[in-house]
Design a protein around this motif. Structure first.
Motif, short mmCIF file in Angstrom:
data_model
loop_
_atom_site.label_atom_id
_atom_site.label_comp_id
_atom_site.label_asym_id
_atom_site.label_seq_id
_atom_site.Cartn_x
_atom_site.Cartn_y
_atom_site.Cartn_z
N ASN A 199 20.11 22.89 42.00
CA ASN A 199 20.82 22.37 41.23
C ASN A 199 20.96 21.88 39.53
OD1 ASN A 199 21.76 24.57 42.91
ND2 ASN A 199 23.49 22.76 44.52
N ARG B 61 22.39 23.28 35.88
CA ARG B 61 23.29 23.13 35.38
C ARG B 61 22.24 21.93 34.00
NH1 ARG B 61 25.16 20.50 39.60
NH2 ARG B 61 24.54 18.80 39.39
N ASN C 59 23.82 23.75 30.87
CA ASN C 59 24.83 22.75 29.82
C ASN C 59 23.42 22.65 27.80
OD1 ASN C 59 26.80 22.40 31.43
ND2 ASN C 59 25.34 20.48 31.98
#
Length: 194
Positions: free
Chosen positions: A76, A80, A84
């Protein structure tokens, strides 16, 4: 004594091994997620940019692993981080496009075509100015301006108060205005930076 890592080792154990400098554990994690992360990045940016972003994230992950605390799973965390970085790239490209559009509109009387040297120079100077900001200011500024996060979202992510986020962004703006003072007339049209 070091435990043996294999392709079957779970991500959390791999991360623990990576934190103590186990190159094999990093290689396994890299091979496990690199193709998936590249495919995921392609949802946001073109393939070449996506590959570069994934490589940058993985290198950063390795180089900073001893200092990292991952609250979710390594998987995760990586997804992420890639998302980003993709959003940051998209927003930086949008900033460059706004510069081109602004030059085109504001200087059309002087020039037949936008002066792409000015665009490149301004974009380079903005990047340089951003890189000179203190890390905490730059992080809050980029989350707000390039990832369109609200102050409260940033505060939650950074585990600080909204007032601290506001202060950091205001200080970043103050420093950017000073650093980019020669470009202020052009930047005024790009309201999000000033």
């Amino acid at each position: 004594m070091l435990s043996t890592v294999t392709d079957k080792t779970n991500d959390e154990i791999l991360f623990q091994r990576i934190q103590v400098g186990d190159v094999k554990a990093f290689d396994i994690l890299f091979m496990r997620y690199y193709p998936l992360l590249c495919a995921y990045a392609k949802r946001f940016v073109d393939f070449d940019d996506g590959q570069e972003i994934v490589q940058d994230v993985m290198v950063w992950f390795w180089e900073n692993s001893s200092m990292q605390v991952i609250e979710s799973s390594p998987k995760n965390y990586l997804f992420r981080a890639v998302k980003n970085r993709c959003l940051t790239l998209i927003n930086r490209n949008e900033l460059k496009q706004r510069i081109v559009d602004t030059i085109s509109v504001n200087m059309q009387a002087q020039y037949e075509d936008p002066d792409f040297y000015i665009v490149e120079e301004l974009a380079r100077n903005i990047e340089t100015a951003l890189s000179r900001l203190p890390a905490s200011y730059r992080e809050a500024f980029e989350m707000n301006r390039f990832q369109n996060m609200t102050y409260s979202e940033i505060a939650e992510k950074l585990n600080v108060s909204s007032k601290t986020v506001d202060y950091r962004i205001q200080q970043a703006l103050k420093l950017l205005r000073t650093e980019l003072k020669d470009y202020l007339p052009l930047l005024m049209a790009l309201v999000r930076i000033v």
